[in-house]
Design a protein around this motif. Structure first.
Motif, PDB file in Angstrom:
ATOM      1  N   ALA A  45      16.033  39.370  -1.831  1.00 11.38           N
ATOM      2  CA  ALA A  45      16.255  40.801  -1.695  1.00 11.38           C
ATOM      3  C   ALA A  45      15.259  41.743  -2.205  1.00 11.38           C
ATOM      4  CB  ALA A  45      17.520  41.321  -2.280  1.00 11.38           C
ATOM      5  N   PHE A  46      13.815  41.259  -2.229  1.00 10.15           N
ATOM      6  CA  PHE A  46      12.693  41.892  -2.696  1.00 10.15           C
ATOM      7  C   PHE A  46      12.468  42.810  -1.148  1.00 10.15           C
ATOM      8  CE2 PHE A  46      12.134  38.908  -5.933  1.00 10.15           C
ATOM      9  CZ  PHE A  46      11.187  39.580  -6.804  1.00 10.15           C
ATOM     10  N   SER A  47      11.964  44.103  -1.738  1.00  3.55           N
ATOM     11  CA  SER A  47      11.432  44.711  -0.350  1.00  3.55           C
ATOM     12  C   SER A  47       9.680  44.476  -0.226  1.00  3.55           C
ATOM     13  CB  SER A  47      11.578  46.234  -0.682  1.00  3.55           C
ATOM     14  OG  SER A  47      10.628  46.752  -1.486  1.00  3.55           O
ATOM     15  N   PRO A  48       9.378  44.733   0.842  1.00  2.00           N
ATOM     16  CA  PRO A  48       7.864  44.542   1.175  1.00  2.00           C
ATOM     17  C   PRO A  48       6.829  45.162   0.287  1.00  2.00           C
ATOM     18  CG  PRO A  48       9.025  45.052   3.163  1.00  2.00           C
ATOM     19  CD  PRO A  48       9.969  45.114   2.146  1.00  2.00           C
ATOM     20  N   ASP A  49       7.357  46.349  -0.100  1.00  2.88           N
ATOM     21  CA  ASP A  49       6.333  47.164  -0.868  1.00  2.88           C
ATOM     22  C   ASP A  49       6.503  46.637  -2.459  1.00  2.88           C
ATOM     23  OD1 ASP A  49       5.283  48.855   0.907  1.00  2.88           O
ATOM     24  OD2 ASP A  49       6.901  50.501   0.585  1.00  2.88           O
ATOM     25  N   GLU A  50       7.313  45.953  -3.006  1.00  3.14           N
ATOM     26  CA  GLU A  50       7.332  45.515  -4.161  1.00  3.14           C
ATOM     27  C   GLU A  50       6.498  44.290  -4.210  1.00  3.14           C
ATOM     28  OE1 GLU A  50      11.786  45.610  -6.194  1.00  3.14           O
ATOM     29  OE2 GLU A  50      12.072  44.837  -4.218  1.00  3.14           O
ATOM     30  N   LEU A  51       6.370  43.601  -3.385  1.00  2.51           N
ATOM     31  CA  LEU A  51       5.359  42.271  -3.209  1.00  2.51           C
ATOM     32  C   LEU A  51       3.862  42.570  -2.869  1.00  2.51           C
ATOM     33  CD1 LEU A  51       8.158  40.405  -0.992  1.00  2.51           C
ATOM     34  CD2 LEU A  51       7.498  40.154  -3.391  1.00  2.51           C
ATOM     35  N   ALA A  52       3.750  43.429  -2.081  1.00  2.82           N
ATOM     36  CA  ALA A  52       2.273  43.925  -1.742  1.00  2.82           C
ATOM     37  C   ALA A  52       2.451  45.325  -1.680  1.00  2.82           C
ATOM     38  CB  ALA A  52       1.665  43.207  -0.372  1.00  2.82           C
ATOM     39  N   THR A  53       1.824  45.970  -2.435  1.00  4.19           N
ATOM     40  CA  THR A  53       2.043  47.472  -2.444  1.00  4.19           C
ATOM     41  C   THR A  53       1.095  48.107  -1.404  1.00  4.19           C
ATOM     42  OG1 THR A  53       0.658  47.882  -4.112  1.00  4.19           O
ATOM     43  CG2 THR A  53       2.729  47.388  -4.758  1.00  4.19           C
ATOM     44  N   PRO A  54       1.208  49.375  -0.965  1.00  2.00           N
ATOM     45  CA  PRO A  54       0.637  50.144  -0.040  1.00  2.00           C
ATOM     46  C   PRO A  54      -0.761  50.272  -0.604  1.00  2.00           C
ATOM     47  CG  PRO A  54       2.502  51.160   0.042  1.00  2.00           C
ATOM     48  CD  PRO A  54       2.748  50.201  -1.182  1.00  2.00           C
ATOM     49  N   GLU A  55      -0.790  50.395  -2.179  1.00  2.00           N
ATOM     50  CA  GLU A  55      -1.730  50.694  -3.095  1.00  2.00           C
ATOM     51  C   GLU A  55      -2.846  49.563  -3.370  1.00  2.00           C
ATOM     52  OE1 GLU A  55       0.989  51.541  -4.457  1.00  2.00           O
ATOM     53  OE2 GLU A  55       0.745  53.402  -3.298  1.00  2.00           O
ATOM     54  N   GLU A  56      -2.090  48.222  -3.306  1.00  2.00           N
ATOM     55  CA  GLU A  56      -2.701  46.973  -3.629  1.00  2.00           C
ATOM     56  C   GLU A  56      -2.103  46.032  -2.424  1.00  2.00           C
ATOM     57  OE1 GLU A  56      -2.034  45.260  -7.485  1.00  2.00           O
ATOM     58  OE2 GLU A  56      -3.389  46.935  -8.393  1.00  2.00           O
ATOM     59  N   PRO A  57      -2.547  46.323  -1.221  1.00  2.00           N
ATOM     60  CA  PRO A  57      -1.695  45.602   0.081  1.00  2.00           C
ATOM     61  C   PRO A  57      -2.174  44.157   0.040  1.00  2.00           C
ATOM     62  CG  PRO A  57      -3.944  46.806   0.688  1.00  2.00           C
ATOM     63  CD  PRO A  57      -3.708  46.799  -0.788  1.00  2.00           C
ATOM     64  N   TRP A  58      -2.927  43.610  -0.871  1.00  2.00           N
ATOM     65  CA  TRP A  58      -3.090  42.118  -0.448  1.00  2.00           C
ATOM     66  C   TRP A  58      -2.447  41.266  -1.545  1.00  2.00           C
ATOM     67  CZ3 TRP A  58      -5.668  40.555   3.791  1.00  2.00           C
ATOM     68  CH2 TRP A  58      -6.282  41.430   4.344  1.00  2.00           C
ATOM     69  N   LEU A  59      -1.578  40.212  -1.052  1.00  2.00           N
ATOM     70  CA  LEU A  59      -0.961  39.297  -2.219  1.00  2.00           C
ATOM     71  C   LEU A  59      -2.091  38.545  -3.242  1.00  2.00           C
ATOM     72  CD1 LEU A  59       1.665  37.804   0.208  1.00  2.00           C
ATOM     73  CD2 LEU A  59       2.171  39.505  -1.674  1.00  2.00           C
ATOM     74  N   ASP A  60      -1.718  38.308  -4.458  1.00  2.00           N
ATOM     75  CA  ASP A  60      -2.645  37.638  -5.386  1.00  2.00           C
ATOM     76  C   ASP A  60      -2.704  35.937  -4.795  1.00  2.00           C
ATOM     77  OD1 ASP A  60      -3.166  35.714  -7.811  1.00  2.00           O
ATOM     78  OD2 ASP A  60      -3.885  37.693  -8.084  1.00  2.00           O
ATOM     79  N   LEU A  61      -3.788  35.550  -4.828  1.00  2.00           N
ATOM     80  CA  LEU A  61      -3.779  34.164  -4.121  1.00  2.00           C
ATOM     81  C   LEU A  61      -3.709  33.085  -5.208  1.00  2.00           C
ATOM     82  CD1 LEU A  61      -6.870  34.500  -1.503  1.00  2.00           C
ATOM     83  CD2 LEU A  61      -4.358  34.493  -1.322  1.00  2.00           C
ATOM     84  N   ASP A  62      -3.956  33.470  -6.480  1.00  2.00           N
ATOM     85  CA  ASP A  62      -3.741  32.519  -7.386  1.00  2.00           C
ATOM     86  C   ASP A  62      -2.289  32.462  -8.036  1.00  2.00           C
ATOM     87  OD1 ASP A  62      -6.230  31.159  -7.667  1.00  2.00           O
ATOM     88  OD2 ASP A  62      -6.858  32.808  -9.214  1.00  2.00           O
ATOM     89  N   VAL A  63      -1.561  33.526  -7.987  1.00  2.00           N
ATOM     90  CA  VAL A  63      -0.405  33.590  -8.452  1.00  2.00           C
ATOM     91  C   VAL A  63       0.794  33.848  -7.561  1.00  2.00           C
ATOM     92  CG1 VAL A  63       1.029  34.936 -10.309  1.00  2.00           C
ATOM     93  CG2 VAL A  63      -1.304  34.665 -10.688  1.00  2.00           C
ATOM     94  N   ASP A  64       1.902  33.321  -7.521  1.00  2.00           N
ATOM     95  CA  ASP A  64       2.913  33.303  -6.434  1.00  2.00           C
ATOM     96  C   ASP A  64       3.335  34.867  -6.702  1.00  2.00           C
ATOM     97  OD1 ASP A  64       5.866  33.369  -7.548  1.00  2.00           O
ATOM     98  OD2 ASP A  64       5.091  31.841  -8.710  1.00  2.00           O
ATOM     99  N   PRO A  65       3.991  35.266  -5.661  1.00  2.00           N
ATOM    100  CA  PRO A  65       4.405  36.739  -5.388  1.00  2.00           C
ATOM    101  C   PRO A  65       5.380  37.093  -6.615  1.00  2.00           C
ATOM    102  CG  PRO A  65       4.171  35.676  -3.236  1.00  2.00           C
ATOM    103  CD  PRO A  65       4.061  34.714  -4.335  1.00  2.00           C
TER     104      PRO A  65
END
Lengths: 501, 336
Positions: free
Chosen positions: A371-391
């Motif tokens: 039940a995560f929302s998209p903005d919690e995982l990749a925010t509009p301010e930081e729109p890219w997921l971290d590649l080293d650390v799981d979301p």
């Protein structure tokens, strides 16, 4: 050309389709038929790159009249072409199934002339398979954008799952790279499939209510579906952006998330098998897949990531809308593999964005099961997921003030936010704490991933002795652990990308 | 499953359950602990557990050991239990199994009319069925202690998921369940000249009795046989002719029968070509840029353990060379 040669060409041509699941439908064996379907699916082999092989995934034909820039089968490509006869492919499917090589057929195709002509050929193959060869196993079929409603309906009654490939994450990219496709052509069959499934669900519920009062006459399912499909469906001008909210009927036909949470807490953790769909917090239908006749395993889609400039926030927002609007079962992501020389695409030899694909799948999983929302995982301010650390870990590090969580009283939705605690683990904790205090040793015995979870939990008010107390030290430790994994080291070397932390 | 049963049960002096109970009682009265030697099967273990229970033995003074690996400890007497082929042991085992279901389910929030509900399929007791198929030498004693605990705890048992005894049985059951999954995934059937299908599979647990029903459901009207030469079990399926409505039967094999079943088969003329088709398909679907060297670990070996690779058609390098004849139905059909 014999079948061996054709199979080599048409399997090779289909391998870029990411989906290969046989899940989502339970269908009992039937007398005189071969096979059955189980909701969890089954992988019968794994390719050298580790992908599951569960279905005979082939194209009906790779002689395509479309010219999508990224596609190895595009009209202008210089590749050997082949086309199966419907009977040949049906024979092949049954031969493989009997030997326990596959769970069924995944049938896609290049556009052989027109979408309708191609789909008619696919339908002929599936009719042979279902009616003549009495095949009762799993079938996943692709819907080619532009196929007429009647044919989509017909193929939906032969296949367990349909998918319409979104191809690219935005209408702009689609029009730039796929001159023969448009967003409306993709969203229209998606909407049709969804609408028909909702109508069937309503019908089945009504029938359940009426059951015992009177016997049904004629073929009411067909009638219900025909009346449910509007003669003039509303055109969607900005197709991929114009997803309307769920209707009242759609909402009321599904379990609410509060009910889901209650059910989740009561779920039987003694069971040895964890049924994925029962763990999800998404609203789900109360009608069993085994009762459905139209696309009983629902629909999915796929899009390519890394070929066009859309960021992860955009992609997750899009996925979320697709789940909500069309009740998609899965959105598959396919990391772009540069195979074609084209100025509009990454050049050949560019690394395959495997980690990005991986992180998107993890984020997608978090939306569906946690039940995560998209903005919690990749925010509009930081729109890219971290590649080293799981979301999930990245989210926890961004919100470290919310931790640690006490295992003895945290509700399931809070436990699900703890890195290292999954849907099964959260339910186990809730059950175990009813019997008495739960310690970190108990958590280890319950298969909670303490390597990550220990930093974010307390047991009876106490931190794990192996976890640092300071938030900054926790951050440094978990990020360092994540970066040192063989996967991250290998991919960092190949991709040369930076981490946000 | 046809009883007859564990390979270890042959050539032994028959023992009665009542005789075993009396010897157990006598040994305990003399101040000894007791090692109950049993067949490592569900019937063997539950039956032996029942004998210990009927002898009023304290759980701490009785342990179960596999009959073939039985060695008395200091201050311990070995008491032989009946073979798992014996009717009276099976009856006793059934009593114990039903007793757990009833006892654990009483008060269970999911129970219906005091019985274990069908929607959790009696998970507390069901795990015994899976765990008993394990090859682990400690399996009989782990199950014995689990059963004792289940009787002692009653419905609270379903909450004790962090308890060491429960976790131990849970691990055994999960391992077997995994091997069942591997059996369903990686068993490869061959079409024989007589039209039947045959597979040999070597799991690390006795999975054939647990998966035979799955294969029977999957294969419909097909006639097939699947053999596990390690555990010497085989499932035969011939719809309408075997095993009543189920259409299948599971048997234990002696070494000779197992060898006979595994002997070279007369394959259907089409078989080499169909195998080549499957291998061609498999070889064609690999994506570049995603293998173990690109990931830093071998994802395929994680999902598909190497011990199964020898039996997989798609990884058999001889397959291509053997496909010399094209069956008529796969010959050139003009479309290319």
């Amino acid at each position: 050309m014999d079948t061996l040669t054709k199979l080599g060409i048409l399997a090779d041509a289909a391998k870029y389709d990411a989906a290969c699941t046989s899940s989502g439908v339970d269908r009992a064996p039937q007398a005189g038929k071969v096979g059955f379907a189980q909701g969890g699916g089954l992988c019968h082999s794994f390719t050298p790159d580790g992908r599951c092989v569960t279905l005979l995934k082939v194209l009906m034909s790779n002689a395509c009249s479309y010219d999508c820039a990224y596609c190895v089968n595009r009209r202008q490509a210089s590749v050997p072409r082949a086309t199966f006869t419907p009977r040949e492919l049906a024979e092949l499917t049954v031969d493989f199934y009997r030997r326990n090589y596959i769970e069924g057929l995944f049938l896609s195709s290049g556009v052989l002339g027109t979408p309708d002509a191609t789909t008619e050929r696919m339908i002929e193959c599936l009719r042979l398979l279902r009616d003549e060869y009495r095949f009762n196993g799993y079938v996943h079929a692709k819907v080619i954008p532009g196929t007429s409603d009647e044919l989509v309906d017909a193929i939906g009654r032969l296949a367990d799952r349909l998918s319409v490939n979104l191809e690219l994450p935005s209408s702009a990219s689609l029009s730039q790279l796929c001159p023969d496709k448009d967003a409306h052509g993709i969203s229209h069959p998606m909407a049709q499939i969804h609408r028909t499934r909702v109508a069937e669900e309503q019908f089945l519920k009504e029938r359940r209510k009426r059951k015992g009062r009177s016997k049904l006459e004629g073929s009411p399912i067909t009638n219900a579906l025909v009346t449910a499909t509007p003669a003039n469906p509303q055109p969607q001008t900005e197709a991929l952006g114009a997803f309307a909210p769920l209707t009242q009927v759609e909402r009321s036909s599904r379990l609410t998330s509060a009910q889901q949470l209650r059910q989740a807490e009561e779920s039987d953790v003694m069971s040895l098998r964890a049924v994925g769909m029962q763990m999800t917090l998404r609203a789900r239908s109360t009608v069993a897949s085994s009762k459905r006749r139209f696309v009983p395993a629902g629909q999915s889609t796929q899009l390519i990531v890394g070929a066009t400039p859309e960021d992860d926030n955009h992609i997750l927002q899009l996925s979320n809308v697709l789940y909500q609007r069309f009740d998609l079962k899965r959105v598959f992501f396919s990391a772009y593999m540069p195979m074609v020389d084209d100025a509009r695409l990454p050049e050949q030899g560019a690394p395959v964005p495997l980690r990005r694909e991986h992180r998107l799948y993890q984020a997608d999983w978090l939306m569906r099961y946690y039940a995560f929302s998209p903005d919690e995982l990749a925010t509009p301010e930081e729109p890219w997921l971290d590649l080293d650390v799981d979301p999930k870990l990245a989210w926890a590090l961004r919100h470290i003030e919310r931790f640690p969580v006490e295992v003895m009283d945290a509700p399931i939705e809070v436990l699900l936010r703890v890195p290292g605690v999954g849907p099964v683990g959260a339910r186990r904790i809730i059950t175990a704490r009813k019997a008495g205090p739960v310690t970190f040793d108990d958590l280890a015995r319950m298969r909670i991933t303490l390597k990550r979870a220990r930093h974010f939990l307390t047991c009876g008010g106490k931190r794990d002795p192996k976890s640092p107390l300071d938030a900054q030290l926790i951050r440094e430790k978990v990020v360092s652990d994540a970066k040192q994994s063989a996967y991250n080291r290998t991919r960092r070397h190949a991709e040369g990308q930076l981490s946000l932390f | 499953m046809q009883r007859g049963s564990s390979p270890s049960s042959s050539r032994r002096r028959p023992v009665s359950a009542e005789g075993a109970r009396l010897r157990c009682e006598a040994a305990l009265a003399d101040g000894y602990s007791v090692a109950l030697a049993c067949d490592p099967s569900l019937e063997g273990v539950l039956g032996a557990t029942g004998i210990g229970y009927l002898a009023h033995a304290d759980a701490g003074r009785v342990r179960l050991v596999p009959r073939d690996a039985c060695q008395a400890r200091f201050g311990e007497q070995v008491v032989d239990t009946p073979s798992d082929a014996s009717d009276e042991l099976v009856m006793l085992a059934r009593r114990v199994y039903k007793g757990i279901e009833r006892h654990v389910a009483t008060g269970c929030p999911r129970a219906r009319n005091g019985a274990c509900p069908t929607n959790c399929a009696g998970a507390c007791a069901r795990r015994l069925v899976y765990a008993s198929a394990s090859d682990a030498p400690g399996m009989p004693e782990a199950l014995h202690r689990y059963v004792r605990k289940a009787f002692a705890e009653g419905p609270r048992m379903r909450m004790l998921i962090a308890d060491e005894l429960v976790v131990e049985v849970d691990e055994l059951a999960r391992y077997v369940l995994n091997e069942c999954e591997h059996t369903k995934q990686f068993a490869r059937f061959s079409l024989l000249a007589d039209g039947s299908l045959f597979a040999a599979f070597r799991p690390q647990a006795d999975t054939i009795p647990l998966t035979a029903g799955y294969f029977a459901a999957r294969m419909g009207g097909e006639r097939f046989c699947i053999v596990d030469p390690v555990h010497r079990s085989a499932a035969f399926h011939d719809s309408g002719k075997l095993g009543g409505r189920k259409g299948h039967t599971v048997v234990r094999l002696d070494r000779e029968s197992a060898d006979q079943l595994l002997a070279a088969k007369d394959l259907s003329p089409d078989e080499p070509y169909v195998r080549a088709l499957w291998k061609r398909f498999y070889d064609s679907v690999t994506l570049p840029g995603r293998d173990a060297s690109q990931r830093g670990y071998d994802l395929r070996a994680g999902w598909m353990p190497r011990r199964f690779w020898g039996g997989l058609t798609e990884l058999d390098q001889r397959v291509d060379a053997e496909a010399s004849t094209i069956p008529e139905r796969y010959a050139d059909k003009t479309l290319n």
